[in-house]
Each structure stands twice: as C-alpha cells, then as structure tokens.
Design an enzyme around this catalytic site. Structure first.
Site, PDB file in Angstrom:
ATOM      1  N   SER A  79       2.521  24.053  19.871  1.00  0.00           N
ATOM      2  CA  SER A  79       1.099  24.568  19.957  1.00  0.00           C
ATOM      3  C   SER A  79       0.098  24.134  19.446  1.00  0.00           C
ATOM      4  CB  SER A  79       1.522  26.126  19.913  1.00  0.00           C
ATOM      5  OG  SER A  79       2.513  26.600  20.465  1.00  0.00           O
ATOM      6  N   GLU A  95      -0.833 -20.639 -27.551  1.00  0.00           N
ATOM      7  CA  GLU A  95      -0.760 -21.765 -26.884  1.00  0.00           C
ATOM      8  C   GLU A  95      -1.988 -22.605 -26.939  1.00  0.00           C
ATOM      9  OE1 GLU A  95       1.684 -22.575 -24.947  1.00  0.00           O
ATOM     10  OE2 GLU A  95       2.923 -20.773 -24.292  1.00  0.00           O
TER      11      GLU A  95
END
Length: 794
Positions: free
Chosen positions: A351, A89
């Site tokens: 419990s 690019e």
C-alpha cells in the site's frame, strides 16, 4: 628573407662543422629520449575501491583486482610517517635531484669493504621508480636506469607527489601495499592517527617486508623500529619521554579486518563502474553506525519469526543526499541472502503508493480531503479487492481510508482516476520499475501489483517533501513538480528530471496531514499527548502473502525508508509493515535532530463550505456545514449527493410524495441518505445514522427498486466464474443483497423459478448452470429488483 638567410647560415655552419652537427643532433636525441623515458602512467596497477564517509572516514573497501590491498593514491603523507621515513631511508630527500651522489659514494665504499652489496644508496625517488618497474633484476645496469628515471621523475613531480607515490605503492608484507592499507590492516585506523611508534614501524617495513612481517620475526622488527625512534630522538624530533613511551608500545598482531560500515553501498559503487576509485560519499558515519545498531537490534527480534532481512535509507530532503544506507542485515551465520542489496531490489509495493493517488486525485479536483468514499464488497471484472481486516465500513472519509490503508476505497478511487494516468505520474515522480504498460498491472497497481525499490520510493517521498519546501506562490516555477533521485556521492548531485507537471501544493499538504494520522506503533500510539513528539507524515505497506513490510516517513528535513522481509520472498505470518518496519522507522527518527513541519500553503488553499457528514462541498440540503480549507482544485468537485429533501406526513413517521398526498399536508426535512449497500455497512459502525422512514402504504407504488434494494454481490458483474469444489463437485456463488428495511423479507427467483425467501442478512448460495440467467428479487412490499448475469463454463 631573414628565415632564408638563417637557413643558409645553418647550412654553411653544418658544412664547416660536420662533427658538431652530429654531436648536437645526438644531444637533442638524447634529451628527447630522456624527456620521454618516463612511463605514463607511472604505475599501471589496479587499486582497491575505497568508500569514505562525508568527513573522509573510511566506511569500507573492496580489494584490488590483483588481490592486493592497495588504496588509491592520496595527495598528502602524514607528518609523523614522513619524518620517520626520511630519517630511515633518505634524509636528504628534499635536497637532491632524485639521485644522491654522496650516498652513492658512501655505498660504493661500504660494498667494497664488505666484499658484497650491503648498501644500495637508493633515494626515495629511485625506490618509486623501482616499485613502478616491478620484477626487474637487481643489477648495476638496472640501477643506472633507475637513476636516469629518478632524475626525470623529479622534473615532472613535486617532492610531495613523489612521497605520496611511495606511500601508496610501498610493500608492507603479504598482500598489503601502501601506507593507508597498512595502517588500517595493522592498526585499525587511518595513517593520520598513528602514533610515533606505529609510524616508525611502518617506515621500516618496506625495507624488507618479507623478512619483517608483523606475523613473524617480531624481534627483528622491534629492533629496527626502536633504532629509528632513537635516531629521531637524537635528531630532536622526539623528546626523551615520547621516545620511552614509543618504545614501550607493542607491535601489531595479525592483520585486522577493514571497516565494513556500508558494504552494500560499496558493492553498488563497485558494480556501477567505480572500481579502483576513492569515493567520498554523502554518508554521515555517526548516523550510519546508529542506524546499523537500530536495524540489527530489531533484526534480533524479527528473526525469531523467521524474518531475516531488513534495509533502511535515511536522506536529506533538501538535497537528496543519503545520510545512512543499510542494504541488508548482518546475519550471524552469513546466510539468508544477507549480501543482497535490498535497497535496490524490486519488491511488491503493498500500500506504499496510496498517498500518491490520494494526492493526485485532489490535484485533479476529483477528491476533497474528507470526502466519503465507498467501502463495500467490490468486484470489478474478475478482480475482487479485500480490506486487510476483511470488514467494510460502507462509506469512509478519504483521509481515513488513507490513514487506515483501506484497500477497497483505494481500488475504487483508482478506477475513477484511471490506471494509465496513475502509471504515468508514478513514472514521472521517479518510479523506475514500471517496466510494463498500465494494462499489465490493472487496478492491483495500488495494492502491490507492481514492484518498486526502496531507493525509488524513498526518493519519491523526498521529492514530494522537497516540492513543499520549495513552494512559493510568487514563483511559478515552484508549482512544477520535478523528481530528483537520491544520491550518495559527495559533490555529484543529480539534476532534476526533465519531466515536470503542475501540482497543487494544497493537495500535497492535505496528503501529508492525512498521513500524520496513520496508526503508529505501540510505543508511539499516544504521540499527540507529548509536546516533544515530532510530526511525521508516514505510510506503511504490506504485500500479498506477507512477503514485504514497508514504512516510509518524511519531514521537511529528512526522509526515511524501511523495508523488512525475506530476500528470498518467503512470506511470514505477522510480517506487516506497521508491526515490523514501522517500529524501526520511528526509532530512526528518534535518533535524528529536531525536525519541523511543513508550512501550510495558504494561497493554494481556499475556505469553502463543506458538508460535515459527507466531506463534499455543501449542497442546498446539507446540514450541518463546516467551513474548511481545501486545495483550490477542490472547487471542481461535485456538491454533496447524499443530502436530499425528504417529504414526510404530518406525523413525520412516513415518507410521502405528491402523487399520494397533497403538498399542503407534507412536512419537508433534510436527510443524509447513503446508497443501500453503503448504508448496509455504514449503519453498523455509525449508530447515529438515521435511516429513511418507510413509505406510507398508499405511496409505495412506482418506487424505484434501487432506492430500497441493492445487490452487494454481484454488484456490477455480468459474468461470473464458479470454480469446482476440492472434491470435484459443483461450486456455488453466494449472492448477497442490501435492503433498507432492517426486518424486511426478500423472495428470490432465478429464471422465474422461486428459490426461497431470506430475512436479514439476505444471502443465498446458488449454483446455476453455465449460460445466461436472470435473478429477480421481490420484497414484501412488492418492490422488485432484477439482475442479468452469465455463468461462465467451468
């Protein structure tokens, strides 16, 4: 004066040169416009929510709110992608100021020769501007704007930052935006691990993402990729072998799914306000993967019993950092509410809170580790707790009551300790789901009457273990318990709670020691026989109706919490904490590093004489006596109430007293005597228990009935509700009595009316009318016991 002279000079200069002033003002205005032309922020777009492990590996991501896979910006761009991108690019990227005049000239010549636009001369910087100004028309005027903004962008951002902006916002086909999202969607790994071929593929894609999407036009994509690879070779970036190998790599297929290693944690972050962020968690990805495998392996077995959900949390005790987070199981058909994060869902605690009561009562000096506690049929107001086994031991050491998770002793202990007090300390220890006042829960608080989350409860155990790790007798601050919740965001450790309370380390130590004795799953039952076995203080819980199975275990290094059940609350036979959550817990501990055990806090303990049979501090008649290290607070407890001196006749077969026999003829002996109801059950399980000899016949006058007989039901109840039977007939209440004599006969009377007699067991079903009544019991020796009660209206 100097400022006034300068002002006059400027004024005179402006009068003499009005054209220059206008030009200068215009230039200043232009510079101001140029400097302020760059939008802030540059990109106003939503980002995906990204969750990373502690080492930066991707755990999962949630798509951005606009439906795009767009990851938050990363500071760095991988070298391979950068080199491929710049070659394709903008090879002069690091040399131009945002606009490349040479490229512009070359593009103009190419466009004139072609008679159409074939080259745009856009730099990477200009492309960043174009991406930020999405949906703008491709005109010459727009191109000029891009150039101006690109020049301005270069003044505020470094080249590296501009590259990062491009990499995060470039289109890669479909709803994939940005290098990182593309790398995961097309290749299933992070950009830093891409090959040259893969980097080149992604470098050419933003040039025309709609045309060269990997799902179509594959030949076009391959040609462009290979052309770029060749340029990289010609430039010397790649050698010939690397070039040939890169060309041979296939193109990616259809987009891949992103990793989903901790989906429930990701959803928790998202709903907690961390949308569009990149979050570095404390999760260890290796432990996360192993934990997921273990939970799923057990899930395959559990779902055969229609148990479809499970959750697990592993955390570092020292820091509270979560190492693994499984919010729920993965169900094959994606149902059974597997998207619910059970880690944060309030569930009945069963419990699992019992160790905290055991610890707090020792801290208050109300209990010693092995003190006998009553385990007999109990009714408190309208509440009748039952042991899971539906049996009773009569009396049992407190440590055994905890390790066996007996319900009746726990309720009786809570009655002594006080529900408001336990409610208060549970909140201070980090339980955030106690939304109601203590009276709302009552004594059921200790048996699952309240809801808790796996997150809070695991954190409470972690805070308790951390207290033990930090304890130092030389530092008074370490005697203060401060809760600190678990956390899962790296670098964001929560501060300890402002609330604190003094806690005896000996009480914590003896609690953890008792928790070592909790019955382990079958594979671990003989753990003490192996030197390699690790010590784990752990506790299970099972909620009423078999809806929730809990297991939490802790060592100085790790805490693990596991929940098993159905997210919709459906109970299942066999859904018991020890059998369902327990095996998962120990499989998870087995995958962890070697763990140690807590140091005994010697200065918080004291050796005292303790009655071997009762676990109380030894009284004058206790025998045998052991010297045992107990928490220093245990010195407040009462001496043994069960050993007393008994006077016998010369044959030592009968009890006597001074009112029926001269003292000179009596023999004295120490005797371990439990209350009648406790004795009734205790002696069944303890054949060595020696019952008191009977009274000599002439000594039976003036005997206290409560020494001989005691009501089992109703023991303390003064009001009794008798429901109707299924057919509408009158219901009955079964009255039960304990008598010291194994062959005794008891004669029953209700309101002075004779009902009948019983021999052991002494039970009678009665159906009195509503109102006040008196029950009178008389044994064959004339010992009488009376109990007043009221039958409530049906």
């Amino acid at each position: 004066m100097r400022d006034k002279g300068l002002y006059n000079n400027i004024l005179n200069w402006s009068k003499d040169h009005p054209g220059r002033l206008a030009l200068g003002m215009g230039m200043v205005l232009a510079l101001l416009l140029f400097w302020n032309c760059l939008p802030q922020p540059l990109f106003e777009v939503p980002y995906a929510t990204v969750l990373e492990a502690r080492n930066g590996q991707l755990l999962g991501a949630k798509i951005a709110e606009d439906g795009q896979w767009r990851f938050p910006i990363k500071d760095e761009v991988p070298q391979k992608f950068e080199q491929a991108l710049l070659e394709f690019e903008d090879d002069a990227f690091y040399y131009h100021p945002g606009v490349n005049p040479a490229a512009i000239g070359r593009a103009m010549i190419q466009n004139i020769e072609a008679g159409k636009v074939v080259s745009g001369a856009s730099t990477i910087t200009m492309q960043v501007i174009r991406l930020s100004r999405k949906n703008q028309p491709r005109t010459y005027w727009e191109k000029i704007k891009e150039m101006i903004l690109a020049l301005r962008l270069e003044l505020s951002y470094s080249k590296e930052e501009i590259l990062a902006l491009y990499a995060a916002h470039a289109p890669f086909g479909g709803n994939v935006v940005g290098l990182e999202a593309a790398s995961w969607r097309y290749f299933g790994r992070p950009p830093s691990q891409l090959s040259w071929a893969e980097s080149a593929t992604l470098a050419v894609m933003p040039n025309s993402p709609a045309l060269i999407h990997p799902g179509r036009n594959r030949e076009h994509l391959e040609v462009k990729r290979n052309r770029l690879l060749k340029r990289l070779m010609q430039k010397g970036t790649l050698d010939s072998l690397t070039f040939r190998l890169a060309k041979a790599e296939p193109l990616p297929g259809k987009p891949l799914d992103l990793p989903q290693r901790a989906p429930h944690l990701l959803s928790r972050l998202y709903s907690g306000g961390h949308r569009g962020e990149r979050i570095r968690s404390t999760v260890d990805i290796s432990l996360q993967k192993q934990t997921e495998k273990i939970v799923q392996r057990h899930h395959k077995l559990l779902r055969q019993n229609e148990i479809h959900n499970a959750a697990a949390v592993i955390a570092d005790v020292r820091t509270g950092a979560v190492k693994a987070y499984i919010g729920n199981t993965k169900n094959p058909a994606n149902h059974h509410q597997n998207k619910v994060d059970v880690v944060t869902a309030p569930r009945s605690t069963g419990s699992i809170l019992k160790p905290f009561l055991y610890m707090l009562m020792q801290d208050e000096g109300m209990l010693l580790p092995d003190m006998l506690v009553a385990d007999v049929p109990t009714q408190i107001s309208n509440y009748t707790p039952k042991n899971f086994s539906k049996t009773y031991a009569g009396a049992v050491p407190a440590s055994e009551a905890l390790s066996r998770s007996l319900n009746v002793p726990a309720v009786r202990l809570l009655q002594d300790y006080g529900v408001p007090r336990l409610h208060h300390y549970l909140q201070q220890m980090g339980m955030q789901t106690l939304y109601y006042p203590p009276e709302h829960y009552g004594l059921s608080l200790i048996l699952g009457g309240a809801e808790g989350t796996l997150w809070d409860i695991t954190g409470m155990y972690a805070s308790t273990a951390r207290f033990m790790n930090r304890y130092d007798v030389r530092d008074p601050q370490t005697k203060q318990f401060k809760s600190r919740p678990l956390h899962y965001i790296e670098g964001k450790e929560p501060t300890p709670s402002n609330d604190s309370f003094s806690l005896n380390a000996g009480a914590v130590w003896s609690t953890f020691e008792a928790m070592l004795e909790v019955y382990r799953p079958d594979d671990e039952i003989n753990w003490r026989q192996y030197l390699s076995s690790r010590k784990v203080a752990w506790k299970t819980g099972t909620s009423y109706g078999f809806r929730d199975g809990w297991a939490v275990g802790v060592t100085p290094e790790y805490v693990i919490g596991v929940w098993v059940g159905n997210a919709d609350g459906e109970g299942r036979p066999g859904l018991i904490g020890n059998k369902t959550a327990g095996p998962i817990l120990f499989d998870l501990f087995d995958m962890l590093d070697e763990t140690s055990w807590f140091h005994e806090p010697l200065y918080a303990m004291k050796e005292v004489p303790v009655c071997r049979k009762s676990g109380h501090r030894a009284g004058p008649y206790c025998t045998p006596v052991d010297t045992v290290a107990v928490p220093t607070t245990g010195l407040k407890t009462e001496v043994c109430p069960y050993h007393r001196k008994v006077h016998l006749d010369t044959s030592q077969e009968y009890r006597v007293h001074s009112r029926c026999m001269p003292v000179s003829k009596m023999k004295s002996k120490e005797w371990f005597v439990l209350p009648p109801v406790q004795e009734w059950y205790y002696r069944r399980n303890n054949p060595s228990y020696a019952m008191l000899p009977p009274l000599l016949e002439q000594c039976e006058q003036d005997v206290d009935a409560t020494v001989t007989m005691e009501l089992i039901y109703p023991h303390d109840a003064s009001q009794i509700y008798v429901p109707k039977e299924m057919d509408g007939s009158k219901g009955k209440t079964v009255f039960e009595v304990a008598h010291r004599g194994s062959r005794s006969t008891i004669y029953w009377h209700l309101d002075e009316q004779y009902l009948g007699k019983t021999e052991a067991p002494h039970q009678m079903a009665l159906s009195p009318e509503p109102g006040q009544h008196r029950l009178t019991l008389v044994d064959e020796d004339g010992v009488t016991l009376r109990h007043n009660f009221e039958i409530l209206s049906r």
